[in-house]
Design a protein around this motif. Structure first.
Motif, PDB file in Angstrom:
ATOM      1  N   ASP A   1       0.841  -1.199   0.000  1.00 54.68           N
ATOM      2  CA  ASP A   1       0.000   0.000   0.000  1.00 54.68           C
ATOM      3  C   ASP A   1       0.880   1.253   0.000  1.00 54.68           C
ATOM      4  O   ASP A   1       0.493   2.291  -0.510  1.00 54.68           O
ATOM      5  CB  ASP A   1      -0.894   0.025   1.245  1.00 54.68           C
ATOM      6  N   HIS A   2       2.035   1.127   0.631  1.00 55.58           N
ATOM      7  CA  HIS A   2       2.972   2.247   0.705  1.00 55.58           C
ATOM      8  C   HIS A   2       4.386   1.694   0.578  1.00 55.58           C
ATOM      9  O   HIS A   2       4.696   0.638   1.110  1.00 55.58           O
ATOM     10  CB  HIS A   2       2.807   2.989   2.038  1.00 55.58           C
TER      11      HIS A   2
ATOM     12  N   ASN B   1      -0.406   3.429  -2.917  1.00 57.59           N
ATOM     13  CA  ASN B   1      -1.002   4.756  -2.753  1.00 57.59           C
ATOM     14  C   ASN B   1       0.030   5.868  -2.631  1.00 57.59           C
ATOM     15  O   ASN B   1      -0.262   7.017  -2.953  1.00 57.59           O
ATOM     16  CB  ASN B   1      -1.889   4.786  -1.492  1.00 57.59           C
ATOM     17  N   SER B   2       1.223   5.538  -2.131  1.00 60.66           N
ATOM     18  CA  SER B   2       2.208   6.584  -1.876  1.00 60.66           C
ATOM     19  C   SER B   2       3.607   5.991  -1.730  1.00 60.66           C
ATOM     20  O   SER B   2       3.773   4.798  -1.484  1.00 60.66           O
ATOM     21  CB  SER B   2       1.832   7.372  -0.615  1.00 60.66           C
TER      22      SER B   2
ATOM     23  N   THR C   1       7.554   7.079  -0.017  1.00 58.73           N
ATOM     24  CA  THR C   1       8.371   7.976   0.799  1.00 58.73           C
ATOM     25  C   THR C   1       9.836   7.601   0.644  1.00 58.73           C
ATOM     26  O   THR C   1      10.193   6.422   0.749  1.00 58.73           O
ATOM     27  CB  THR C   1       7.992   7.893   2.292  1.00 58.73           C
TER      28      THR C   1
ATOM     29  N   LYS D   1       7.179   9.849 -10.678  1.00 58.10           N
ATOM     30  CA  LYS D   1       6.221  10.734 -11.376  1.00 58.10           C
ATOM     31  C   LYS D   1       6.058  10.314 -12.829  1.00 58.10           C
ATOM     32  O   LYS D   1       4.947  10.325 -13.363  1.00 58.10           O
ATOM     33  CB  LYS D   1       6.682  12.195 -11.287  1.00 58.10           C
TER      34      LYS D   1
ATOM     35  N   TYR E   1       2.903   7.633 -10.560  1.00 62.32           N
ATOM     36  CA  TYR E   1       2.547   7.517  -9.146  1.00 62.32           C
ATOM     37  C   TYR E   1       2.461   8.899  -8.505  1.00 62.32           C
ATOM     38  O   TYR E   1       3.167   9.825  -8.885  1.00 62.32           O
ATOM     39  CB  TYR E   1       3.548   6.619  -8.414  1.00 62.32           C
ATOM     40  N   LYS E   2       1.564   8.999  -7.499  1.00 61.37           N
ATOM     41  CA  LYS E   2       1.341  10.270  -6.819  1.00 61.37           C
ATOM     42  C   LYS E   2       1.669  10.107  -5.333  1.00 61.37           C
ATOM     43  O   LYS E   2       2.050   9.042  -4.901  1.00 61.37           O
ATOM     44  CB  LYS E   2      -0.105  10.719  -7.015  1.00 61.37           C
ATOM     45  N   ASN E   3       1.487  11.172  -4.577  1.00 63.34           N
ATOM     46  CA  ASN E   3       1.755  11.172  -3.127  1.00 63.34           C
ATOM     47  C   ASN E   3       3.194  10.737  -2.847  1.00 63.34           C
ATOM     48  O   ASN E   3       3.440   9.734  -2.181  1.00 63.34           O
ATOM     49  CB  ASN E   3       0.761  10.272  -2.378  1.00 63.34           C
ATOM     50  N   LEU E   4       4.129  11.495  -3.390  1.00 65.31           N
ATOM     51  CA  LEU E   4       5.554  11.208  -3.255  1.00 65.31           C
ATOM     52  C   LEU E   4       6.183  12.188  -2.271  1.00 65.31           C
ATOM     53  O   LEU E   4       6.019  13.397  -2.409  1.00 65.31           O
ATOM     54  CB  LEU E   4       6.229  11.326  -4.622  1.00 65.31           C
ATOM     55  N   LYS E   5       6.896  11.640  -1.270  1.00 64.89           N
ATOM     56  CA  LYS E   5       7.527  12.494  -0.262  1.00 64.89           C
ATOM     57  C   LYS E   5       8.997  12.137  -0.124  1.00 64.89           C
ATOM     58  O   LYS E   5       9.381  10.975  -0.266  1.00 64.89           O
ATOM     59  CB  LYS E   5       6.836  12.313   1.090  1.00 64.89           C
TER      60      LYS E   5
END
Length: 196
Positions: free
Chosen positions: A77-78, A125-126, A128, A158, A162-166
């Motif tokens: 999921d992450h 979903n994300s 990190t 990107k 994929y989105k929600n990248l930290k």
């Protein structure tokens, strides 16, 4: 949530290892499942062989270790990467993971109209990135050009869609005080204990 951590540092006494422990503890406190891919301990070979490249083009896999990593990524999921920045970029094993594991047919596919990529890891979903380095952040950003952001955030994830990248960067790790290092560990553990 199922959290896959891709870790790359060969030295057990490194600050990256301390970060791995803090992140893992935080995730467990938050009742998340933690799946650790420890590239160094696994003896992961970052080099793309001729057989790997042929399989890559054919959307196939020949290395059992790569196959195992890919199956684990399908359930994520992450995704969390933890690694040091050496010579302004990621270590070889992290780069090899991107080259050999995040392959077409698994992580992305080419858009049917022929332009751009589409993400295939539907559960993801994300992402990190957690890194350490000994340069000041301003020097890395202005003089070096923020290579990790350019390569891993923009060029890899990107581009794949994929989105929600930290990106969490710990700078000047060798020169900051022990109190500061401990504070960082407490903060990152708390951050991931509240992750949702």
């Amino acid at each position: 949530m199922r959290m896959v951590i891709v870790f790359n540092h060969p030295y057990k006494g490194s600050y990256c290892n301390a970060l791995l422990e803090a992140v893992s503890n935080g995730l467990k406190k938050g009742n998340h499942q933690v799946d650790l891919i420890h590239l160094d301990r696994d003896g992961f070979n970052p080099a793309m062989s001729a057989a790997d490249l042929k399989a890559f083009v054919e959307h196939n896999v020949v290395d059992p270790k790569v196959m195992d990593y890919q199956e684990r990524l399908k359930k994520a999921d992450h995704l969390i990467f933890i690694f040091p920045i050496w010579w302004d970029i990621m270590p070889a094993c992290t780069k090899g993971f991107i080259d050999r594991v995040l392959s077409p047919g698994l992580a992305y596919d080419h858009h049917p109209r022929g332009f751009g990529l589409i993400p295939l890891l539907k559960n993801l979903n994300s992402v990190t990135l957690i890194t350490t380095m000994n340069k000041p952040k301003i020097m890395y950003s202005l003089l070096i050009g923020n290579l990790i952001k350019k390569v891993m955030i923009k060029s890899v994830f990107k581009t794949m869609g994929y989105k929600n990248l930290k990106w969490i960067s710990y700078n000047m790790v060798k020169s900051v005080s022990q109190e500061k290092r401990v504070k960082w560990l407490t903060e990152i553990e708390n951050r991931f204990s509240k992750f949702n």
